[in-house]
Design a protein around this motif. Structure first.
Motif, PDB file in Angstrom:
ATOM      1  N   GLU A   1       0.836  -1.207   0.000  1.00 37.64           N
ATOM      2  CA  GLU A   1       0.000   0.000   0.000  1.00 37.64           C
ATOM      3  C   GLU A   1       0.869   1.254   0.000  1.00 37.64           C
ATOM      4  O   GLU A   1       0.569   2.245  -0.671  1.00 37.64           O
ATOM      5  CB  GLU A   1      -0.937  -0.009   1.215  1.00 37.64           C
ATOM      6  CG  GLU A   1      -2.069  -1.017   1.116  1.00 37.64           C
ATOM      7  CD  GLU A   1      -3.034  -0.908   2.280  1.00 37.64           C
ATOM      8  OE1 GLU A   1      -3.116   0.176   2.888  1.00 37.64           O
ATOM      9  OE2 GLU A   1      -3.702  -1.914   2.599  1.00 37.64           O
ATOM     10  N   GLU A   2       1.933   1.200   0.778  1.00 35.81           N
ATOM     11  CA  GLU A   2       2.846   2.342   0.850  1.00 35.81           C
ATOM     12  C   GLU A   2       3.539   2.570  -0.486  1.00 35.81           C
ATOM     13  O   GLU A   2       3.762   3.711  -0.899  1.00 35.81           O
ATOM     14  CB  GLU A   2       3.878   2.090   1.945  1.00 35.81           C
ATOM     15  CG  GLU A   2       4.765   3.262   2.265  1.00 35.81           C
ATOM     16  CD  GLU A   2       5.593   2.998   3.493  1.00 35.81           C
ATOM     17  OE1 GLU A   2       5.196   3.443   4.582  1.00 35.81           O
ATOM     18  OE2 GLU A   2       6.629   2.316   3.372  1.00 35.81           O
ATOM     19  N   LEU A   3       3.855   1.476  -1.187  1.00 39.78           N
ATOM     20  CA  LEU A   3       4.485   1.592  -2.500  1.00 39.78           C
ATOM     21  C   LEU A   3       3.568   2.352  -3.459  1.00 39.78           C
ATOM     22  O   LEU A   3       4.026   3.192  -4.238  1.00 39.78           O
ATOM     23  CB  LEU A   3       4.814   0.208  -3.063  1.00 39.78           C
ATOM     24  CG  LEU A   3       5.583   0.199  -4.386  1.00 39.78           C
ATOM     25  CD1 LEU A   3       7.009   0.709  -4.178  1.00 39.78           C
ATOM     26  CD2 LEU A   3       5.613  -1.203  -4.996  1.00 39.78           C
ATOM     27  N   ALA A   4       2.271   2.055  -3.392  1.00 38.11           N
ATOM     28  CA  ALA A   4       1.308   2.766  -4.239  1.00 38.11           C
ATOM     29  C   ALA A   4       1.288   4.251  -3.907  1.00 38.11           C
ATOM     30  O   ALA A   4       1.258   5.111  -4.806  1.00 38.11           O
ATOM     31  CB  ALA A   4      -0.082   2.162  -4.068  1.00 38.11           C
ATOM     32  N   SER A   5       1.332   4.576  -2.612  1.00 41.17           N
ATOM     33  CA  SER A   5       1.360   5.985  -2.197  1.00 41.17           C
ATOM     34  C   SER A   5       2.635   6.674  -2.660  1.00 41.17           C
ATOM     35  O   SER A   5       2.612   7.828  -3.099  1.00 41.17           O
ATOM     36  CB  SER A   5       1.246   6.089  -0.672  1.00 41.17           C
ATOM     37  OG  SER A   5       0.000   5.619  -0.226  1.00 41.17           O
ATOM     38  N   LEU A   6       3.753   5.964  -2.572  1.00 43.22           N
ATOM     39  CA  LEU A   6       5.020   6.518  -3.035  1.00 43.22           C
ATOM     40  C   LEU A   6       4.974   6.802  -4.537  1.00 43.22           C
ATOM     41  O   LEU A   6       5.421   7.854  -4.997  1.00 43.22           O
ATOM     42  CB  LEU A   6       6.170   5.544  -2.727  1.00 43.22           C
ATOM     43  CG  LEU A   6       6.594   5.418  -1.265  1.00 43.22           C
ATOM     44  CD1 LEU A   6       7.475   4.195  -1.066  1.00 43.22           C
ATOM     45  CD2 LEU A   6       7.330   6.667  -0.805  1.00 43.22           C
ATOM     46  N   ALA A   7       4.423   5.849  -5.300  1.00 44.91           N
ATOM     47  CA  ALA A   7       4.335   6.022  -6.747  1.00 44.91           C
ATOM     48  C   ALA A   7       3.465   7.221  -7.094  1.00 44.91           C
ATOM     49  O   ALA A   7       3.804   8.026  -7.981  1.00 44.91           O
ATOM     50  CB  ALA A   7       3.781   4.750  -7.393  1.00 44.91           C
ATOM     51  N   GLN A   8       2.357   7.378  -6.396  1.00 44.36           N
ATOM     52  CA  GLN A   8       1.464   8.517  -6.650  1.00 44.36           C
ATOM     53  C   GLN A   8       2.136   9.828  -6.253  1.00 44.36           C
ATOM     54  O   GLN A   8       1.985  10.851  -6.932  1.00 44.36           O
ATOM     55  CB  GLN A   8       0.156   8.315  -5.887  1.00 44.36           C
ATOM     56  CG  GLN A   8      -0.701   7.209  -6.474  1.00 44.36           C
ATOM     57  CD  GLN A   8      -1.752   6.685  -5.509  1.00 44.36           C
ATOM     58  OE1 GLN A   8      -1.865   7.171  -4.376  1.00 44.36           O
ATOM     59  NE2 GLN A   8      -2.514   5.696  -5.937  1.00 44.36           N
ATOM     60  N   THR A   9       2.886   9.794  -5.151  1.00 45.64           N
ATOM     61  CA  THR A   9       3.631  10.985  -4.727  1.00 45.64           C
ATOM     62  C   THR A   9       4.634  11.403  -5.801  1.00 45.64           C
ATOM     63  O   THR A   9       4.864  12.590  -6.020  1.00 45.64           O
ATOM     64  CB  THR A   9       4.369  10.713  -3.404  1.00 45.64           C
ATOM     65  OG1 THR A   9       3.420  10.412  -2.385  1.00 45.64           O
ATOM     66  CG2 THR A   9       5.201  11.915  -2.971  1.00 45.64           C
ATOM     67  N   ALA A  10       5.202  10.408  -6.485  1.00 40.50           N
ATOM     68  CA  ALA A  10       6.180  10.685  -7.548  1.00 40.50           C
ATOM     69  C   ALA A  10       5.505  11.125  -8.842  1.00 40.50           C
ATOM     70  O   ALA A  10       6.187  11.479  -9.806  1.00 40.50           O
ATOM     71  CB  ALA A  10       7.033   9.452  -7.800  1.00 40.50           C
ATOM     72  N   GLY A  11       4.168  11.096  -8.881  1.00 37.48           N
ATOM     73  CA  GLY A  11       3.452  11.569 -10.052  1.00 37.48           C
ATOM     74  C   GLY A  11       2.978  10.491 -11.000  1.00 37.48           C
ATOM     75  O   GLY A  11       2.580  10.783 -12.133  1.00 37.48           O
TER      76      GLY A  11
END
Length: 412
Positions: free
Chosen positions: A29-39
């Motif tokens: 789940e955190e990986l998905a948030s990180l990816a979204q944070t990166a755009g």
């Protein structure tokens, strides 16, 4: 808005869960948030259970085929893997899939490149990117020809993939030299702050726990805050009065995260050391996160690694307005919402009670001709009570052991 979406990279996430691997679900789940944070636009997430990672392509052959089919069907531009890939695995995956492949560490480095604002922060991110990149300069795969930029190729290191090892080593040496100079300057500033005897508070916690919000509540000064990962990268120190005249400083630093790249821990050492020189830590935890216990464990483990476990610490569970029937795992603790009306008063009260636990109690009898000495004492001591007896003022309070000698002036 439509054009922004077109520019977003369409990515797939993939993770391999090993037997007895804790926190796998939260990590994905955190990986998905990180990816979204990166755009990025996360199209889908794939998971596989295995006894061990495939030494060649990280995932098994069946999952690799499944990923290939999805990439071709949905015009996927990148794959993000929830682990640290070896250079060989990275290269093989790119050759097999025909798209850019990033691992969790590259993604975090990219977000740091996106967030760094100060000269030192940019240098630290650049250094971490180069150190991570160096052993990966192999072959002629997609990894060495990312001309289009995008996630994983931002920041000062974006054009370095085409350079040879010698050039990168030279850059690493140059940046390390610059950072040593910056660290010397930071050390001089820190020495002045230590010499000032002002009480020092440090904020630590998982990324997006609300540290910057807490800092703003206490100091009434604006510090950038946002509901996003790694909103704060550069250490910021502000001064405020905690109780009347009692002066304190508070330092906000980068948030921690699971599997924080070792290159970043090393590169940000001088920044993280800001938290080691404090008198009290506030460990901020997002009480609303279903994974708050795992986040606590991550921070406590990193505190152990950084030699910070002996510093007095107040555990603050933030975002209380978003939870019900909350059960804390750390004691003593304070549960509050930093946005609530009485947050500042409650936080100040908890801080004062915590400070009294390791300050020394004292009682002073002050003559009128000694009154001028009280100004300096009030900045360093917590004054709890004052009474007038005949021609003297009697004061009860608490003072740091290192400042106990200042009471001797009143005994003359």
């Amino acid at each position: 808005m439509i054009e922004t979406k077109k520019q977003q990279e369409r990515v797939l996430l993939v993770g391999v869960e090993l037997a007895h691997q804790p926190h796998f679900a939260s990590s994905m789940e955190e990986l998905a948030s990180l990816a979204q944070t990166a755009g990025a636009q996360v199209v889908d997430s794939y998971q596989q259970k295995r006894e061990s990672y495939d030494s060649r392509t990280f995932v098994g052959s069946g999952k690799l085929l499944e990923l290939k089919e999805r990439i071709e069907a949905d015009e996927i531009s990148s794959l993000i893997v929830n682990n640290r890939l070896t250079p060989r695995q990275n290269l093989n995956l790119e050759r097999e899939l025909g798209i850019k492949v990033l691992d969790r560490m590259q993604l975090i480095l990219d977000i740091f490149a996106l967030r760094a604002r100060s000269h030192e922060g940019k240098l630290q991110v650049h250094l971490a990117q180069l150190k991570y990149m160096l052993p990966r300069l192999v072959g002629q795969g997609i990894m060495l020809s990312r001309q289009a930029g995008g996630i994983g190729s931002r920041g000062p290191g974006e054009s370095q993939l085409e350079l040879n090892r010698r050039s990168i080593r030279h850059q690493i040496s140059d940046i390390e030299r610059q950072l040593k100079e910056v660290a010397k300057n930071r050390a001089r500033i820190r020495e002045k702050r230590l010499a000032s005897t002002t009480f020092k508070i440090g904020l630590i916690g998982y990324t997006n726990a609300g540290k910057s919000t807490i800092m703003n509540v206490l100091t009434q000064k604006e510090q950038y805050e946002a509901d996003q990962l790694f909103a704060t990268l550069d250490a910021t120190t502000k001064q405020f009065n905690l109780d009347g005249h009692f002066q304190a400083t508070i330092t906000d630093t980068v948030g921690f995260i699971q599997d924080l790249p070792t290159e970043l821990v090393s590169s940000f050492k001088s920044t993280l050391e800001e938290s080691k020189e404090v008198d009290l830590l506030i460990h901020v935890i997002d009480a609303s996160s279903p994974y708050h216990e795992e986040h606590e464990e991550t921070v406590l483990s990193l505190m152990q690694d950084l030699g910070m476990v002996d510093i007095p610490c107040l555990t603050l569970y933030n975002k209380a307005d978003l939870v019900q029937n909350f059960t804390p795992t750390q004691t003593p603790y304070l549960l509050l919402s930093a946005k609530a009306d009485q947050a500042k008063e409650r936080l100040q009260e908890a801080l004062l009670e915590k400070i009294k636990e390791f300050f020394l109690p004292f009682k002073l009898s002050v003559r009128p001709d000694q009154a001028y000495l009280l100004h300096d004492l009030e900045r360093l001591a917590l004054i709890e009570k004052r009474n007038y007896e005949e021609d003297r003022e009697v004061i009860w309070g608490y003072l740091a052991e290192a400042n106990k000698w200042r009471l001797e002036k009143f005994y003359d």
